[in-house]
Design a protein around this motif. Structure first.
Motif, PDB file in Angstrom:
ATOM      1  N   PHE A 179      -7.499   0.757   2.940  1.00  0.00           N
ATOM      2  CA  PHE A 179      -7.569   0.750   1.541  1.00  0.00           C
ATOM      3  C   PHE A 179      -6.217   0.645   0.665  1.00  0.00           C
ATOM      4  CE2 PHE A 179     -12.000   2.572   2.238  1.00  0.00           C
ATOM      5  CZ  PHE A 179     -12.525   1.623   1.601  1.00  0.00           C
ATOM      6  N   ALA A 180      -5.397   1.044   1.266  1.00  0.00           N
ATOM      7  CA  ALA A 180      -3.919   1.270   0.587  1.00  0.00           C
ATOM      8  C   ALA A 180      -3.474  -0.042   0.344  1.00  0.00           C
ATOM      9  CB  ALA A 180      -2.937   1.993   1.697  1.00  0.00           C
ATOM     10  N   PHE A 181      -3.768  -0.928   1.111  1.00  0.00           N
ATOM     11  CA  PHE A 181      -3.484  -2.451   0.725  1.00  0.00           C
ATOM     12  C   PHE A 181      -4.061  -2.833  -0.354  1.00  0.00           C
ATOM     13  CE2 PHE A 181      -2.560  -2.058   5.247  1.00  0.00           C
ATOM     14  CZ  PHE A 181      -1.172  -2.544   5.335  1.00  0.00           C
ATOM     15  N   LEU A 182      -4.911  -2.303  -1.165  1.00  0.00           N
ATOM     16  CA  LEU A 182      -5.410  -2.489  -2.516  1.00  0.00           C
ATOM     17  C   LEU A 182      -4.361  -2.646  -3.593  1.00  0.00           C
ATOM     18  CD1 LEU A 182      -8.624  -0.414  -2.548  1.00  0.00           C
ATOM     19  CD2 LEU A 182      -8.686  -2.978  -2.543  1.00  0.00           C
ATOM     20  N   ALA A 183      -3.318  -1.964  -3.142  1.00  0.00           N
ATOM     21  CA  ALA A 183      -1.947  -2.099  -4.321  1.00  0.00           C
ATOM     22  C   ALA A 183      -1.667  -3.527  -4.301  1.00  0.00           C
ATOM     23  CB  ALA A 183      -0.999  -1.023  -3.764  1.00  0.00           C
ATOM     24  N   GLY A 184      -1.812  -4.192  -3.170  1.00  0.00           N
ATOM     25  CA  GLY A 184      -1.236  -5.716  -3.178  1.00  0.00           C
ATOM     26  C   GLY A 184      -1.834  -6.588  -4.310  1.00  0.00           C
ATOM     27  N   TYR A 185      -3.349  -6.156  -4.518  1.00  0.00           N
ATOM     28  CA  TYR A 185      -3.948  -7.130  -5.432  1.00  0.00           C
ATOM     29  C   TYR A 185      -3.315  -6.912  -6.851  1.00  0.00           C
ATOM     30  CZ  TYR A 185      -7.579  -7.742  -8.955  1.00  0.00           C
ATOM     31  OH  TYR A 185      -8.118  -7.897 -10.128  1.00  0.00           O
ATOM     32  N   PHE A 186      -3.036  -5.666  -7.092  1.00  0.00           N
ATOM     33  CA  PHE A 186      -2.322  -5.374  -8.429  1.00  0.00           C
ATOM     34  C   PHE A 186      -0.814  -6.353  -8.498  1.00  0.00           C
ATOM     35  CE2 PHE A 186      -5.242  -1.933  -8.007  1.00  0.00           C
ATOM     36  CZ  PHE A 186      -5.937  -2.124  -9.223  1.00  0.00           C
ATOM     37  N   ALA A 187      -0.110  -6.133  -7.572  1.00  0.00           N
ATOM     38  CA  ALA A 187       1.357  -7.030  -7.392  1.00  0.00           C
ATOM     39  C   ALA A 187       0.751  -8.481  -7.517  1.00  0.00           C
ATOM     40  CB  ALA A 187       2.013  -6.545  -6.272  1.00  0.00           C
ATOM     41  N   LEU A 188      -0.108  -8.929  -6.984  1.00  0.00           N
ATOM     42  CA  LEU A 188      -0.298 -10.430  -6.859  1.00  0.00           C
ATOM     43  C   LEU A 188      -1.122 -11.067  -8.157  1.00  0.00           C
ATOM     44  CD1 LEU A 188      -1.247 -10.512  -3.145  1.00  0.00           C
ATOM     45  CD2 LEU A 188       0.420 -12.107  -4.102  1.00  0.00           C
ATOM     46  N   ARG A 189      -1.903 -10.214  -8.758  1.00  0.00           N
ATOM     47  CA  ARG A 189      -2.961 -10.793  -9.706  1.00  0.00           C
ATOM     48  C   ARG A 189      -2.135 -11.559 -10.882  1.00  0.00           C
ATOM     49  NH1 ARG A 189      -5.787  -5.819 -13.193  1.00  0.00           N
ATOM     50  NH2 ARG A 189      -3.957  -4.717 -13.786  1.00  0.00           N
ATOM     51  N   ARG A 190      -1.256 -11.498 -11.289  1.00  0.00           N
ATOM     52  CA  ARG A 190      -0.554 -12.188 -12.450  1.00  0.00           C
ATOM     53  C   ARG A 190       0.011 -13.239 -11.924  1.00  0.00           C
ATOM     54  NH1 ARG A 190       0.535  -6.977 -13.251  1.00  0.00           N
ATOM     55  NH2 ARG A 190      -0.352  -5.866 -15.031  1.00  0.00           N
ATOM     56  N   HIS A 191       0.782 -13.437 -10.654  1.00  0.00           N
ATOM     57  CA  HIS A 191       1.434 -14.642 -10.257  1.00  0.00           C
ATOM     58  C   HIS A 191       0.568 -15.485  -9.237  1.00  0.00           C
ATOM     59  CE1 HIS A 191       5.235 -12.966 -12.067  1.00  0.00           C
ATOM     60  NE2 HIS A 191       4.686 -11.956 -11.881  1.00  0.00           N
ATOM     61  N   ALA A 192      -0.298 -14.978  -8.556  1.00  0.00           N
ATOM     62  CA  ALA A 192      -1.074 -15.617  -7.593  1.00  0.00           C
ATOM     63  C   ALA A 192      -2.448 -15.012  -7.739  1.00  0.00           C
ATOM     64  CB  ALA A 192      -0.441 -15.358  -6.121  1.00  0.00           C
ATOM     65  N   PRO A 193      -3.440 -15.410  -8.791  1.00  0.00           N
ATOM     66  CA  PRO A 193      -4.542 -14.780  -8.775  1.00  0.00           C
ATOM     67  C   PRO A 193      -5.563 -15.306  -7.647  1.00  0.00           C
ATOM     68  CG  PRO A 193      -4.158 -16.584 -10.311  1.00  0.00           C
ATOM     69  CD  PRO A 193      -2.842 -16.193  -9.618  1.00  0.00           C
ATOM     70  N   ARG A 194      -5.644 -16.425  -7.068  1.00  0.00           N
ATOM     71  CA  ARG A 194      -6.472 -16.624  -5.969  1.00  0.00           C
ATOM     72  C   ARG A 194      -6.021 -16.034  -4.842  1.00  0.00           C
ATOM     73  NH1 ARG A 194      -7.503 -22.656  -3.340  1.00  0.00           N
ATOM     74  NH2 ARG A 194      -9.144 -21.980  -1.838  1.00  0.00           N
ATOM     75  N   ALA A 195      -4.708 -15.756  -4.298  1.00  0.00           N
ATOM     76  CA  ALA A 195      -4.400 -15.125  -3.377  1.00  0.00           C
ATOM     77  C   ALA A 195      -4.948 -13.379  -3.548  1.00  0.00           C
ATOM     78  CB  ALA A 195      -2.898 -15.187  -3.000  1.00  0.00           C
ATOM     79  N   ALA A 196      -4.433 -13.104  -4.774  1.00  0.00           N
ATOM     80  CA  ALA A 196      -4.933 -11.610  -5.037  1.00  0.00           C
ATOM     81  C   ALA A 196      -6.550 -11.289  -4.897  1.00  0.00           C
ATOM     82  CB  ALA A 196      -4.672 -11.389  -6.536  1.00  0.00           C
ATOM     83  N   TRP A 197      -7.117 -12.207  -5.294  1.00  0.00           N
ATOM     84  CA  TRP A 197      -8.832 -12.105  -4.782  1.00  0.00           C
ATOM     85  C   TRP A 197      -8.954 -12.118  -3.421  1.00  0.00           C
ATOM     86  CZ3 TRP A 197     -11.736  -9.883  -7.998  1.00  0.00           C
ATOM     87  CH2 TRP A 197     -11.517  -9.907  -9.673  1.00  0.00           C
ATOM     88  N   ILE A 198      -8.260 -12.927  -2.623  1.00  0.00           N
ATOM     89  CA  ILE A 198      -8.489 -12.880  -1.109  1.00  0.00           C
ATOM     90  C   ILE A 198      -8.065 -11.431  -0.635  1.00  0.00           C
ATOM     91  CG2 ILE A 198      -7.975 -13.817   0.945  1.00  0.00           C
ATOM     92  CD1 ILE A 198      -7.691 -16.557  -0.540  1.00  0.00           C
ATOM     93  N   TRP A 199      -6.956 -11.029  -1.156  1.00  0.00           N
ATOM     94  CA  TRP A 199      -6.241  -9.876  -0.828  1.00  0.00           C
ATOM     95  C   TRP A 199      -7.328  -8.766  -1.063  1.00  0.00           C
ATOM     96  CZ3 TRP A 199      -0.841  -9.601   0.860  1.00  0.00           C
ATOM     97  CH2 TRP A 199      -0.278  -8.346   1.067  1.00  0.00           C
ATOM     98  N   LEU A 200      -7.663  -8.554  -2.068  1.00  0.00           N
ATOM     99  CA  LEU A 200      -8.800  -7.759  -2.505  1.00  0.00           C
ATOM    100  C   LEU A 200      -9.709  -7.587  -1.440  1.00  0.00           C
ATOM    101  CD1 LEU A 200      -9.632  -5.502  -4.404  1.00  0.00           C
ATOM    102  CD2 LEU A 200     -10.868  -7.454  -5.825  1.00  0.00           C
ATOM    103  N   ALA A 201     -10.552  -8.742  -1.272  1.00  0.00           N
ATOM    104  CA  ALA A 201     -11.677  -8.789  -0.427  1.00  0.00           C
ATOM    105  C   ALA A 201     -11.171  -8.296   0.955  1.00  0.00           C
ATOM    106  CB  ALA A 201     -12.146 -10.219  -0.279  1.00  0.00           C
ATOM    107  N   VAL A 202     -10.140  -8.563   1.661  1.00  0.00           N
ATOM    108  CA  VAL A 202      -9.820  -8.140   3.003  1.00  0.00           C
ATOM    109  C   VAL A 202      -9.428  -6.816   2.838  1.00  0.00           C
ATOM    110  CG1 VAL A 202      -8.047  -8.724   4.688  1.00  0.00           C
ATOM    111  CG2 VAL A 202      -8.790 -10.621   3.511  1.00  0.00           C
ATOM    112  N   SER A 203      -8.628  -6.308   1.741  1.00  0.00           N
ATOM    113  CA  SER A 203      -8.450  -4.846   2.012  1.00  0.00           C
ATOM    114  C   SER A 203      -9.571  -3.948   1.925  1.00  0.00           C
ATOM    115  CB  SER A 203      -7.675  -4.636   0.785  1.00  0.00           C
ATOM    116  OG  SER A 203      -6.198  -5.245   0.859  1.00  0.00           O
TER     117      SER A 203
END
Length: 258
Positions: free
Chosen positions: A169-193
């Protein structure tokens, strides 16, 4: 003869990233998740679920080779290897991390470490014991709600929230870092985390190391910590965007970010 039309300059999308979800929508999702976690607490289903895997003789999978060596130890080591790799990516980014300015890459790693530290601190100070410590499952403690702050249950405590699930769950922080610059990657990151945290939490529940509520609270705390840290970083970017060699370069912040 008509004058030639000027050729428009190509836009630099890395310097003007798409706006992420608004503050209001993130707040609503956070409150909705909190309502789900509180509803689980109110349902008193923790013990019912623990009885699926344990009885008066304990938990059969507590010392199982796969759950101990693969689902627990190897998964925990893998999480730290990923953190190490992401730390190196602050200076040598790969994949979608190349879309992030330096400041947001720092945010990603720092947010993960912040979430891990938060869960570790709360767990260290908790009086709540693990399911395998309860008398019902062969231990000595009695079941006491984690809301009964400071009330000892007769066991060793230090079991709430779920430390192992936080490694996912700690990797959820990556979603917030990614969501403005790479939204598609952010959603994938969110699901995997989310999947990693839930699976790691479930593995520990099957061993008797945690209740389901421990896993759910860990997920909510890591999400909230990641979001609040994102708000703090965004504020810092707004006040430091004039320093060209700053840790938080101006390109890290979209003009209308929440």
């Amino acid at each position: 003869m008509l004058p030639a039309m000027p050729t428009p300059e190509p836009r630099d999308f890395s310097a003007a990233p798409a706006q992420g979800p608004s503050f209001k929508s993130t707040l609503l999702w956070t409150l909705a998740a909190l309502a789900v976690v509180l509803a689980w607490d109110a349902s008193a289903l923790d013990l019912a679920m623990a009885r699926w895997f344990g009885d008066a003789d304990g938990f059969a999978l507590r010392s199982d080779w796969f759950f101990v060596n693969i689902a627990h130890e190897s998964a925990r080591r893998l999480a730290w290897l990923v953190v190490l790799g992401l730390t190196l990516c602050v200076w040598r980014p790969v994949g979608p991390l190349r879309l992030l300015p330096h400041g947001r890459r720092v945010q990603l790693v720092a947010g993960i470490l912040l979430s891990l530290a938060l869960i570790s601190l709360l767990k260290y100070t908790s009086a709540t014991s693990c399911p395998w410590d309860l008398a019902e499952f062969g231990g000595v403690a009695r079941h006491v709600s984690h809301w009964s702050l400071g009330l000892a249950d007769g066991g060793p405590g230090r079991c709430f929230p779920a430390g192992h699930a936080s490694a996912g769950f700690a990797f959820l922080a990556g979603y917030f870092a990614l969501r403005r610059h790479a939204p598609r990657a952010a959603w994938i990151w969110l699901a995997v985390s989310l999947a990693a945290g839930l699976l790691m939490g479930l593995a520990q529940q099957m061993r008797g190391a945690h209740f389901m509520s421990h896993t759910l609270w860990t997920g909510w705390l890591c999400w909230t910590a990641g979001w609040l840290f994102d708000l703090a970083v965004t504020r810092a970017l707004r006040t430091r965007d004039s320093a060209p060699d700053s840790l938080w370069p101006a390109a890290s912040l979209p003009p209308s970010a929440p």
